[in-house]
Design a protein around this motif. Structure first.
Motif, mmCIF file in Angstrom:
data_model
loop_
_atom_site.group_PDB
_atom_site.id
_atom_site.type_symbol
_atom_site.label_atom_id
_atom_site.label_comp_id
_atom_site.label_asym_id
_atom_site.label_seq_id
_atom_site.Cartn_x
_atom_site.Cartn_y
_atom_site.Cartn_z
ATOM 1 N N CYS A 80 -21.540 -14.472 -31.296
ATOM 2 C CA CYS A 80 -21.093 -15.442 -30.278
ATOM 3 C C CYS A 80 -20.822 -16.895 -31.192
ATOM 4 O O CYS A 80 -19.998 -17.881 -30.866
ATOM 5 N N ASP A 81 -21.906 -17.164 -31.824
ATOM 6 C CA ASP A 81 -21.812 -18.484 -32.730
ATOM 7 C C ASP A 81 -20.797 -18.659 -33.669
ATOM 8 O O ASP A 81 -19.842 -19.660 -33.621
ATOM 9 N N TYR A 82 -20.311 -17.315 -33.988
ATOM 10 C CA TYR A 82 -19.007 -17.302 -35.048
ATOM 11 C C TYR A 82 -17.899 -17.371 -34.189
ATOM 12 O O TYR A 82 -16.750 -18.366 -34.519
ATOM 13 N N GLU A 86 -15.223 -20.641 -34.471
ATOM 14 C CA GLU A 86 -13.734 -20.352 -34.825
ATOM 15 C C GLU A 86 -12.839 -20.758 -33.490
ATOM 16 O O GLU A 86 -11.468 -20.617 -33.580
ATOM 17 N N ASN A 87 -13.508 -20.868 -32.457
ATOM 18 C CA ASN A 87 -12.923 -21.220 -31.231
ATOM 19 C C ASN A 87 -11.749 -20.169 -30.579
ATOM 20 O O ASN A 87 -10.880 -20.436 -30.188
ATOM 21 N N LYS A 88 -12.367 -19.020 -30.893
ATOM 22 C CA LYS A 88 -11.484 -17.771 -30.351
ATOM 23 C C LYS A 88 -12.246 -16.387 -30.338
ATOM 24 O O LYS A 88 -13.451 -16.434 -30.933
ATOM 25 N N ILE A 89 -11.965 -15.901 -29.448
ATOM 26 C CA ILE A 89 -12.822 -14.219 -29.280
ATOM 27 C C ILE A 89 -12.032 -13.332 -30.110
ATOM 28 O O ILE A 89 -10.870 -13.224 -30.033
ATOM 29 N N SER A 90 -12.938 -12.622 -30.658
ATOM 30 C CA SER A 90 -12.453 -11.684 -31.748
ATOM 31 C C SER A 90 -13.532 -10.732 -32.046
ATOM 32 O O SER A 90 -14.816 -11.111 -32.048
ATOM 33 N N ILE A 147 -27.706 -8.442 -26.119
ATOM 34 C CA ILE A 147 -26.498 -9.019 -25.545
ATOM 35 C C ILE A 147 -26.894 -10.559 -25.964
ATOM 36 O O ILE A 147 -27.984 -10.954 -26.304
ATOM 37 N N ALA A 148 -25.858 -11.318 -26.132
ATOM 38 C CA ALA A 148 -25.883 -12.871 -26.331
ATOM 39 C C ALA A 148 -24.805 -13.438 -25.433
ATOM 40 O O ALA A 148 -23.744 -12.970 -25.332
ATOM 41 N N ILE A 149 -25.058 -14.483 -24.770
ATOM 42 C CA ILE A 149 -24.239 -15.375 -23.955
ATOM 43 C C ILE A 149 -24.448 -16.821 -24.327
ATOM 44 O O ILE A 149 -25.506 -17.487 -24.064
ATOM 45 N N LYS A 150 -23.364 -17.434 -25.053
ATOM 46 C CA LYS A 150 -23.593 -18.819 -25.448
ATOM 47 C C LYS A 150 -22.498 -19.620 -24.957
ATOM 48 O O LYS A 150 -21.230 -19.253 -24.899
ATOM 49 N N GLU A 151 -22.836 -20.839 -24.708
ATOM 50 C CA GLU A 151 -22.014 -21.910 -24.171
ATOM 51 C C GLU A 151 -21.324 -22.796 -25.422
ATOM 52 O O GLU A 151 -22.085 -23.319 -26.112
ATOM 53 N N TYR A 160 -19.478 -14.042 -24.651
ATOM 54 C CA TYR A 160 -20.275 -12.973 -24.462
ATOM 55 C C TYR A 160 -20.098 -11.680 -25.588
ATOM 56 O O TYR A 160 -18.762 -11.508 -25.660
ATOM 57 N N THR A 161 -21.184 -11.499 -26.213
ATOM 58 C CA THR A 161 -21.219 -10.248 -26.889
ATOM 59 C C THR A 161 -22.252 -9.309 -26.446
ATOM 60 O O THR A 161 -23.347 -9.858 -26.406
#
Length: 167
Positions: A80-82, A86-90, A147-151, A160-161
């Motif tokens: 999630c931090d990554y 990077e400002n993108k989901i991947s 799980i991790a959910i980061k804002e 979300y990961t």
């Protein structure tokens, strides 16, 4: 042993990069020695609620409940931090996360669901269940999950990961 695992992981990585949608990582199965370490992850309310909803859904389908495994949650948090940086989901570096989980926990297989910009546990679960590949991970032959959910501090959007593990 390393001579066998490295080509296998490279093949799996190659196949997963070609077959995955931008929000899906298919399960990877590799066998190794079990060698569990203990870490502590502090789960927030949204993370616990999401995990509970996944287990409630699995129970409704006659599937086993999944147990939290902190190491998978720590790997989820790192990812999630990554994605925020990077400002993108991947699924970038899924193979590295998978390999670390296999090596550290002795996992038999690992899969991952990602999501972005959902504000409730029910909304993210509904989105995952409406995607066949995400649903397969939720209903998969797994024993544990993290799980991790980061804002994102700049946008306020949540990343979300959710990592599934079979031990």
């Amino acid at each position: 042993m390393k001579a066998i695992i490295l080509p296998l992981l490279l093949t799996i990585f190659s196949l997963s990069m070609n077959s995955c949608s931008s929000e899906d990582a298919s399960p990877v199965a590799v066998h190794t020695n079990k060698n569990v370490i203990i870490n502590q992850h502090n789960y927030d309310t949204l993370e616990i609620e999401t995990l509970e909803l996944i287990n409630a859904y699995r129970a409704s389908k006659g599937l086993n409940n999944l147990e939290k495994v902190d190491y998978a949650s720590l790997k989820s948090e790192e990812h999630c931090d990554y994605m925020i940086a990077e400002n993108k989901i991947s699924h970038n570096d899924f193979t590295a996360r998978c390999t670390a989980i296999i090596k550290t926990l002795g996992a038999e297989k690992v899969a991952e669901n990602l999501a972005y910009n959902f504000n409730s546990s029910q909304a993210v679960l509904s989105a995952w269940l409406n995607s066949e590949s995400h649903k397969q991970n939720i209903e998969g032959d797994f024993t544990h999950f993290g799980i991790a959910i980061k804002e994102c501090p700049k946008t306020g959007k949540k990343y979300y990961t959710n990592i599934y593990v079979k031990l």
